[in-house]
Design a protein around this motif. Structure first.
Motif: not given
Length: 343
Positions: A34, A37, A272, A293
Motif C-alpha cells: 500500500f 502506491q 489495491m 488503508m
C-alpha cells in the motif's frame, strides 16, 4: 523553534534517503504494498523478524514479499552472532535491499530475549553481531539504535556506539533520537516521554560526515523531514506515515526531486482492489489489507465515511474488493484535501 530548525546545513556526500520505520504488527507486506502506491522512492522496512523465527519458522510467511514493494529493508532481531548470520544467509534468497539489526525496540518481549534496545548496554555484542552478519551478507548491513538507555548519558554512549558500529563494518546507522527506559515506561511511553535530542544526533552526523546516519523519532511532516536532511543523510517517519499515508505522496518530489505529479487516486484504488482480490482468493481476509488503508484520506471530504466503510465492512465474513471501491467512492477525491498538515 525546534532544534533541527537551527541546525547548520552541510553539503551532502550522497543522495538523502527517506524511510518508513519498521513497526511491529504494522509494516507487514500488505502495508508495504500500500505504501508503495504512495511513493516509488522511499525505503520501506519490514516489521522486526527474530532470527530464531527465520531459522525455525515458516520462511515464506515471515520473509516473502512482492517485487513491487522494493526497495525493502529486512529488520532482524537477535543477539547471537551465529544465529543472525544464519538468518541473513536465509534471507539472501528473498531479494532484500538491506538488512538492519534492531538495537532500539524497548518492549518486554524483546528485553526477555536480550536484544533490541537493551543491547545498547553491550555494544561489544552488537559489534560481534554486525561482523558476523557482514561476513555472509550480499547487501548492506545497517543498525537502528537509540541514543542510550536507562541511566546512560547519551553524549557519552552514542559517539562510542557509532565508532564501534563503523569499526564492525555497519554500512549505516539509523538513530531514534530518544533514550529508552527499559524499566518503568511502556513501549508507547518510550516513543513519547523521553525528550528528543535532535541536536545530539545532528552533531554525530557533522562529526562523522563519511558515515551514513539517519534520524528517527517525533518527525510528523515531510517539511520537518526536509529540514532534518539539511544535516542528516537519512530521515525516517513511523507512526505519522502509517496513520496518514497521504504524507508519503509528497516524498518523491520533496526528498528526491521527482516531478510533483498529481496522485492518480483511481489507479491507487484499482491497484489495491486487485491486490486484495488476489489475497482473498488465496484464503486471506480483506481486512488484512484494508486495515493499513484507514488513515489515507485525512482532510478530504468524505474521509469519515471512507474510514467507516473500511473499518466495518472489511471485517465481515466474505468481504471482497468491492469494499475498497465503495470506500473510495465516498471520498471527494477531485476536491482534494480541505486541511493541510501542520508544519
Amino acid at each position: 523553534m525546534q532544534a533541527h530548525d537551527k541546525a547548520e546545513k552541510r553539503t551532502h556526500l550522497r543522495t538523502p534517503v527517506f524511510a518508513v520505520a519498521p513497526m511491529i504488527d504494522w509494516t507487514d507486506r500488505h502495508c508495504r504494498f500500500f505504501h508503495r502506491q504512495m511513493t516509488k522512492k522511499a525505503v520501506l522496512f519490514t516489521e522486526m523478524v527474530v532470527a530464531d523465527a527465520v531459522i525455525h519458522g515458516h520462511r515464506e510467511r515471515l520473509l516473502g514479499f512482492s517485487a513491487e514493494e522494493n526497495p525493502v529493508t529486512l529488520q532482524l532481531g537477535g543477539s547471537d552472532p551465529g544465529k543472525l548470520a544464519e538468518a541473513v544467509s536465509i534471507a539472501s534468497d528473498f531479494g532484500y535491499d538491506e538488512i538492519n539489526l534492531n538495537v532500539g525496540c524497548p518492549s518486554d518481549r524483546v528485553q526477555s530475549g536480550t536484544f533490541g534496545a537493551c543491547l545498547m548496554k553491550t555494544p561489544d555484542v552488537v559489534e560481534a553481531c554486525v561482523v558476523a552478519m557482514k561476513k555472509v551478507a550480499t547487501v548492506p548491513v545497517t543498525v537502528k539504535c537509540r541514543i542510550g538507555v536507562d541511566e546512560q548519558e547519551p553524549s557519552d554512549v552514542l559517539p562510542d556506539f557509532l565508532r564501534r558500529m563503523v569499526g564492525a563494518g555497519a554500512d549505516a546507522v539509523w538513530i531514534h533520537a530518544r533514550k529508552a527506559w527499559l524499566q518503568g515506561l511502556s513501549p508507547k511511553e518510550n516513543r513519547e516521554i523521553p525528550p528528543l535530542e535532535y541536536d545530539l544526533v545532528h552533531a554525530m552526523q557533522r562529526e562523522n560526515p563519511d558515515v551514513f546516519l539517519g534520524i528517527n523519532g517525533g518527525i510528523t511532516t515531510i517539511g520537518e523531514a526536509v529540514r532534518h536532511l539539511e544535516v542528516m543523510d537519512g530521515v525516517m517517519l513511523g507512526r505519522a506515515a502509517y496513520h496518514n499515508a497521504g504524507l508519503l505522496t509528497e516524498v518523491d518530489a520533496a526528498i528526491y526531486g521527482e516531478a510533483a505529479d498529481a496522485v492518480d487516486w483511481l489507479k491507487v484504488r484499482d491497484t489495491m482492489a486487485a491486490y486484495a482480490e488476489r489475497w482473498v482468493a488465496g484464503g486471506g481476509r480483506l481486512n488484512h489489507v484494508t486495515r493499513h488503508m484507514v488513515g489515507l484520506f485525512q482532510g478530504f471530504a468524505g474521509a469519515r465515511r471512507y474510514r467507516q466503510i473500511l473499518s466495518t465492512e472489511a471485517t465481515k465474513a466474505g468481504a471482497g474488493p468491492q469494499v475498497i471501491l465503495d470506500a473510495f467512492a465516498a471520498v471527494d477525491i477531485a476536491g482534494g484535501p480541505k486541511l493541510q498538515a501542520a508544519e
